[in-house]
Design a protein around this motif. Sequence first.
Motif, PDB file in Angstrom:
ATOM      1  N   GLN A 620      50.460  60.162  91.126  1.00 29.28           N
ATOM      2  CA  GLN A 620      49.906  59.701  89.859  1.00 29.28           C
ATOM      3  C   GLN A 620      49.757  60.888  88.899  1.00 29.28           C
ATOM      4  OE1 GLN A 620      46.416  57.286  90.113  1.00 29.28           O
ATOM      5  NE2 GLN A 620      47.172  56.090  91.849  1.00 29.28           N
ATOM      6  N   SER A 621      49.924  60.605  87.613  1.00 32.81           N
ATOM      7  CA  SER A 621      49.832  61.668  86.607  1.00 32.81           C
ATOM      8  C   SER A 621      48.690  61.376  85.639  1.00 32.81           C
ATOM      9  CB  SER A 621      51.142  61.782  85.833  1.00 32.81           C
ATOM     10  OG  SER A 621      51.390  60.605  85.097  1.00 32.81           O
ATOM     11  N   THR A 622      48.095  62.448  85.147  1.00 32.70           N
ATOM     12  CA  THR A 622      47.057  62.315  84.126  1.00 32.70           C
ATOM     13  C   THR A 622      47.707  61.980  82.782  1.00 32.70           C
ATOM     14  OG1 THR A 622      47.179  64.641  83.469  1.00 32.70           O
ATOM     15  CG2 THR A 622      45.707  64.089  85.295  1.00 32.70           C
ATOM     16  N   VAL A 623      46.886  61.697  81.794  1.00 30.82           N
ATOM     17  CA  VAL A 623      47.366  61.584  80.429  1.00 30.82           C
ATOM     18  C   VAL A 623      47.831  62.971  79.980  1.00 30.82           C
ATOM     19  CG1 VAL A 623      45.825  59.662  79.888  1.00 30.82           C
ATOM     20  CG2 VAL A 623      45.062  62.016  79.508  1.00 30.82           C
ATOM     21  N   TRP A 624      48.543  63.030  78.867  1.00 33.53           N
ATOM     22  CA  TRP A 624      48.923  64.327  78.313  1.00 33.53           C
ATOM     23  C   TRP A 624      47.674  65.062  77.835  1.00 33.53           C
ATOM     24  CZ3 TRP A 624      53.328  66.814  78.854  1.00 33.53           C
ATOM     25  CH2 TRP A 624      54.489  66.081  79.132  1.00 33.53           C
ATOM     26  N   LEU A 625      47.518  66.269  78.311  1.00 32.08           N
ATOM     27  CA  LEU A 625      46.366  67.091  77.955  1.00 32.08           C
ATOM     28  C   LEU A 625      46.803  68.170  76.971  1.00 32.08           C
ATOM     29  CD1 LEU A 625      44.971  67.441  81.569  1.00 32.08           C
ATOM     30  CD2 LEU A 625      43.810  66.267  79.696  1.00 32.08           C
ATOM     31  N   PRO A 626      46.135  68.277  75.809  1.00 31.55           N
ATOM     32  CA  PRO A 626      46.522  69.308  74.844  1.00 31.55           C
ATOM     33  C   PRO A 626      46.231  70.701  75.384  1.00 31.55           C
ATOM     34  CG  PRO A 626      44.537  68.190  74.127  1.00 31.55           C
ATOM     35  CD  PRO A 626      45.038  67.429  75.314  1.00 31.55           C
ATOM     36  N   TYR A 627      46.917  71.679  74.814  1.00 33.82           N
ATOM     37  CA  TYR A 627      46.800  73.057  75.280  1.00 33.82           C
ATOM     38  C   TYR A 627      45.366  73.575  75.223  1.00 33.82           C
ATOM     39  CZ  TYR A 627      46.218  74.726  70.478  1.00 33.82           C
ATOM     40  OH  TYR A 627      45.732  74.960  69.222  1.00 33.82           O
ATOM     41  N   ASN A 628      44.546  73.025  74.296  1.00 34.80           N
ATOM     42  CA  ASN A 628      43.185  73.523  74.115  1.00 34.80           C
ATOM     43  C   ASN A 628      42.143  72.634  74.781  1.00 34.80           C
ATOM     44  OD1 ASN A 628      43.511  71.368  72.454  1.00 34.80           O
ATOM     45  ND2 ASN A 628      42.745  72.365  70.580  1.00 34.80           N
ATOM     46  N   SER A 629      42.566  71.890  75.835  1.00 32.04           N
ATOM     47  CA  SER A 629      41.629  71.013  76.547  1.00 32.04           C
ATOM     48  C   SER A 629      40.502  71.820  77.179  1.00 32.04           C
ATOM     49  CB  SER A 629      42.356  70.216  77.635  1.00 32.04           C
ATOM     50  OG  SER A 629      43.282  69.315  77.073  1.00 32.04           O
ATOM     51  N   SER A 630      39.329  71.193  77.264  1.00 30.51           N
ATOM     52  CA  SER A 630      38.179  71.816  77.919  1.00 30.51           C
ATOM     53  C   SER A 630      38.169  71.461  79.396  1.00 30.51           C
ATOM     54  CB  SER A 630      36.888  71.322  77.273  1.00 30.51           C
ATOM     55  OG  SER A 630      36.715  69.926  77.532  1.00 30.51           O
ATOM     56  N   ALA A 631      37.283  72.121  80.132  1.00 32.20           N
ATOM     57  CA  ALA A 631      37.146  71.822  81.556  1.00 32.20           C
ATOM     58  C   ALA A 631      36.731  70.381  81.767  1.00 32.20           C
ATOM     59  CB  ALA A 631      36.138  72.779  82.193  1.00 32.20           C
ATOM     60  N   THR A 632      35.842  69.872  80.899  1.00 31.14           N
ATOM     61  CA  THR A 632      35.377  68.490  81.024  1.00 31.14           C
ATOM     62  C   THR A 632      36.521  67.513  80.807  1.00 31.14           C
ATOM     63  OG1 THR A 632      33.172  69.118  80.282  1.00 31.14           O
ATOM     64  CG2 THR A 632      33.753  66.788  80.144  1.00 31.14           C
ATOM     65  N   GLN A 633      37.391  67.783  79.837  1.00 27.99           N
ATOM     66  CA  GLN A 633      38.529  66.895  79.587  1.00 27.99           C
ATOM     67  C   GLN A 633      39.478  66.857  80.789  1.00 27.99           C
ATOM     68  OE1 GLN A 633      39.427  68.913  75.699  1.00 27.99           O
ATOM     69  NE2 GLN A 633      39.885  66.820  75.018  1.00 27.99           N
ATOM     70  N   ILE A 634      39.742  68.012  81.364  1.00 29.38           N
ATOM     71  CA  ILE A 634      40.632  68.056  82.530  1.00 29.38           C
ATOM     72  C   ILE A 634      40.005  67.328  83.708  1.00 29.38           C
ATOM     73  CG2 ILE A 634      41.791  69.594  84.163  1.00 29.38           C
ATOM     74  CD1 ILE A 634      41.832  71.709  81.915  1.00 29.38           C
ATOM     75  N   GLU A 635      38.703  67.536  83.904  1.00 26.18           N
ATOM     76  CA  GLU A 635      37.996  66.897  85.013  1.00 26.18           C
ATOM     77  C   GLU A 635      38.033  65.380  84.888  1.00 26.18           C
ATOM     78  OE1 GLU A 635      33.431  66.921  85.935  1.00 26.18           O
ATOM     79  OE2 GLU A 635      34.334  68.831  86.585  1.00 26.18           O
ATOM     80  N   LYS A 636      37.760  64.872  83.709  1.00 26.98           N
ATOM     81  CA  LYS A 636      37.771  63.421  83.494  1.00 26.98           C
ATOM     82  C   LYS A 636      39.175  62.851  83.674  1.00 26.98           C
ATOM     83  CE  LYS A 636      33.734  63.011  80.454  1.00 26.98           C
ATOM     84  NZ  LYS A 636      33.252  62.649  79.096  1.00 26.98           N
ATOM     85  N   ALA A 637      40.177  63.599  83.196  1.00 30.85           N
ATOM     86  CA  ALA A 637      41.551  63.120  83.335  1.00 30.85           C
ATOM     87  C   ALA A 637      41.952  63.007  84.805  1.00 30.85           C
ATOM     88  CB  ALA A 637      42.506  64.054  82.595  1.00 30.85           C
ATOM     89  N   LEU A 638      41.570  63.988  85.610  1.00 32.74           N
ATOM     90  CA  LEU A 638      41.902  63.945  87.032  1.00 32.74           C
ATOM     91  C   LEU A 638      41.114  62.862  87.761  1.00 32.74           C
ATOM     92  CD1 LEU A 638      42.208  67.758  87.835  1.00 32.74           C
ATOM     93  CD2 LEU A 638      44.021  66.056  88.071  1.00 32.74           C
ATOM     94  N   GLU A 639      39.829  62.714  87.431  1.00 30.12           N
ATOM     95  CA  GLU A 639      39.013  61.718  88.120  1.00 30.12           C
ATOM     96  C   GLU A 639      39.359  60.291  87.710  1.00 30.12           C
ATOM     97  OE1 GLU A 639      34.932  62.843  87.536  1.00 30.12           O
ATOM     98  OE2 GLU A 639      34.961  64.219  89.252  1.00 30.12           O
ATOM     99  N   SER A 640      40.132  60.154  86.647  1.00 34.52           N
ATOM    100  CA  SER A 640      40.586  58.813  86.258  1.00 34.52           C
ATOM    101  C   SER A 640      41.712  58.318  87.155  1.00 34.52           C
ATOM    102  CB  SER A 640      41.052  58.818  84.801  1.00 34.52           C
ATOM    103  OG  SER A 640      42.250  59.567  84.651  1.00 34.52           O
ATOM    104  N   LEU A 641      42.325  59.200  87.929  1.00 31.16           N
ATOM    105  CA  LEU A 641      43.374  58.801  88.860  1.00 31.16           C
ATOM    106  C   LEU A 641      42.751  58.104  90.064  1.00 31.16           C
ATOM    107  CD1 LEU A 641      45.521  62.093  88.909  1.00 31.16           C
ATOM    108  CD2 LEU A 641      45.682  60.153  87.330  1.00 31.16           C
ATOM    109  N   THR A 642      43.414  57.059  90.556  1.00 29.43           N
ATOM    110  CA  THR A 642      42.885  56.351  91.734  1.00 29.43           C
ATOM    111  C   THR A 642      43.058  57.174  93.004  1.00 29.43           C
ATOM    112  OG1 THR A 642      44.994  55.211  92.106  1.00 29.43           O
ATOM    113  CG2 THR A 642      43.381  54.117  90.673  1.00 29.43           C
TER     114      THR A 642
END
Length: 766
Positions: A620-642
Amino acid sequence: MRPRAALLLPLAGAICPDYETLPYCSGHGDCSISGRCDCWAGWRGGSCAERTCPMGRAWSDIATATDTAHAMAECSNRGLCDRTTGRCVCGVGFEGSACQRMGCQGTSDDGLPLGCSGHGECLSLRDLARFEYDKWSQRFLYETPWDAEAIYGCLCTFPYTGPACTTRTCPEGDDPLTSGQVNEVQLLSCIGFEGKIVLRFAGQPSKEIAWDASPKDVERAIEATGTAVGDVVVTFTKSDATKLCYAPEADEADINVAQIEFRTVFGDVPPLTFDEASSSFEGTVETRSVATHGELAVLRATDGQYAAAVQATKERAACAGRGLCEEEEGECACFTSNFELFTSSDLYGGPGLHGDCGHPMSVVTMCPGAEDALCSGNGNCLGRCRDGDADGRCVESEFSKDLFDDDATPFPSYHAPRKRWQAEKPFQCACKQGWTGGDCSLMLCPRAPAWFSYPSRDDKAHDALQECAGMGVCDRTTGMCMCPPHLTGAACERLQCPGADISGGFPCNGVGRCMSMRELALRGDTTEGSPAHHLPFPGLDYGFAYGSDNDNGLTWDADRMYGCVCDEGYAGYDCTEKACPTGDDPGTRDQLNELQSIACKYTSSSTDFAGRFQLVFREQSTVWLPYNSSATQIEKALESLTTVGTLSVTIKHASGYDNPGPLQACYHKDNTPTIIAVQFETEHSNVPRMMSLTDSVSVRVYADGESGFGGDATSHAGTTEEEPCSNRGLCDKVTGQCTCFHGYGMSNGLGGRGTIADCGYKLEVV
């Protein structure tokens, strides 16, 4: 990020199952200091109450490296283990204590299973290579390939044939209407006068031939090889010679060569070869045949002359091509169409007892078949003429001129005039593609590399093409292979996936994906030691190559062996078992969760768009994350995966750099690197490496102890367990539910109380 439970157990002590009743661990293991059962050999499970089953080379599995597969597995991945008895319940077509053999087909007269139907020997490929020879009397080894002791087949006793030795071959002979043909002649020469010679024909040994043998002695010795050689006539080039061999110092007048004429074996005649290992002859022995030596099939003979071998040009056809073989009894049904009768011959066109339809009893004026459908309408009649001469043969001036069709086979293999071809093949049917038989009334079946055939070189087999891959039976009325239940494909060339091998069943019982070994290899995790596997993901290079070299005899099965990848919640080689929840053993301590680090760099100076990336984990893949993503954005994107429960993400600057930029996911090439640290919490054991898809940025993932930037980008493999029922309960594979041991219950996946029925929480027992 959801709150993380404390790593300490709620109780200081840990106990093994059965502590109330004793003995611990069902009496089949030792209780460790962590309260975990270390089971003795033959037992398994959290309480050592389940038996293990025998192991064998897996028939299908996921590669662990390039061209490396077929690891040891319970019941060889072709059976289910009965945990109460420790015995494998094998799938259809497989046998042995570990389901490690693809058994021989056949039944007894009573209808009970009997390998080779009592008319042959059931051998492994290894034993076939060790004890037999190929048609050319060559011997090869088959020891290294994984299937050397796995695939078995029948070596049928003459005249039986077929995958189960249930059919019989019919007498073969020369077409009585062809003319101008010759018998095979091979040569034998020996220099010396001590010891005895052994020859081989089609792998079978002759009797010993003394150095001073007469022509009749040589004949008898060669004919002793069996029915394959038939009758031979031996003559010496030195007409007055009484001894086969001659002395090294012999004059030209005393040089002798034995000419061996094969009188009853036609067509493609195997060569006679010298078996040095079985011979005691002290001297030089030479054999010659056109098949092995071509134009050099000559030997220096008497008085400076040369003896030349001759290649047979006569046909070797079942029922002499003038009848059809009734395989059940091995008898020929001779053609009688158009009042043209054929019967048993003496192999030279006259009446005899050979049983081959090689004797014409009437004048022949056309090919077999109805007068308005010669060759059953499925071929062309070669040498057909308007009228016949006195003995029923065409005269050259009477040939029809429209005898050839572009899709007719066989074609002449030489560039001779057409009339010559027709003259040599009078009233023979040239069957169109897909048809066979003397009258083109029988259909051919698809061919594929044989499952069971003699190696073509050391450790190389499965390359001889056979109808129905040598394991199915050809239906001559439909041209379709009737495959055994465990094989499938037009030519029975593929192993069925479990489930489909049962009448009316579905591959993997409808809850899994049926995949070849080549496809399964692409699921291999390149993270060393990781138990997890992937499906190929668009844009990513997962897994390993398996079978990319067609000449590699060790990976011949890349597109022939198939196995199941079960859907989530299902398990077993056939996906019939329900999978129970897995988790970390709450009794073990001082373990590490998986840590992976990511370094992302961009080069653009634009503030509008400098790049983006996706992280991929377990298909499974996360949504596209912009280059300036924060740690919280990356964490939420990964935890959204089943495929992910909970994890924590932090970002820091690498030390030792003087130009720090923003604390964000990606750093500019001119700034201090930023390191993304991903700590997995609910994904236990050594999890797969994250992968990435990028757009205008470059990403490097560190895992399994890799590090970078002076150790700021660090990683380590997870050492927690990922076990059914957290090793603190028994899994019911019918329901997929855990029965927890006393003192354990549902957890939150982190060792605390929760709603996951994985037995991963240690209760406070009063």
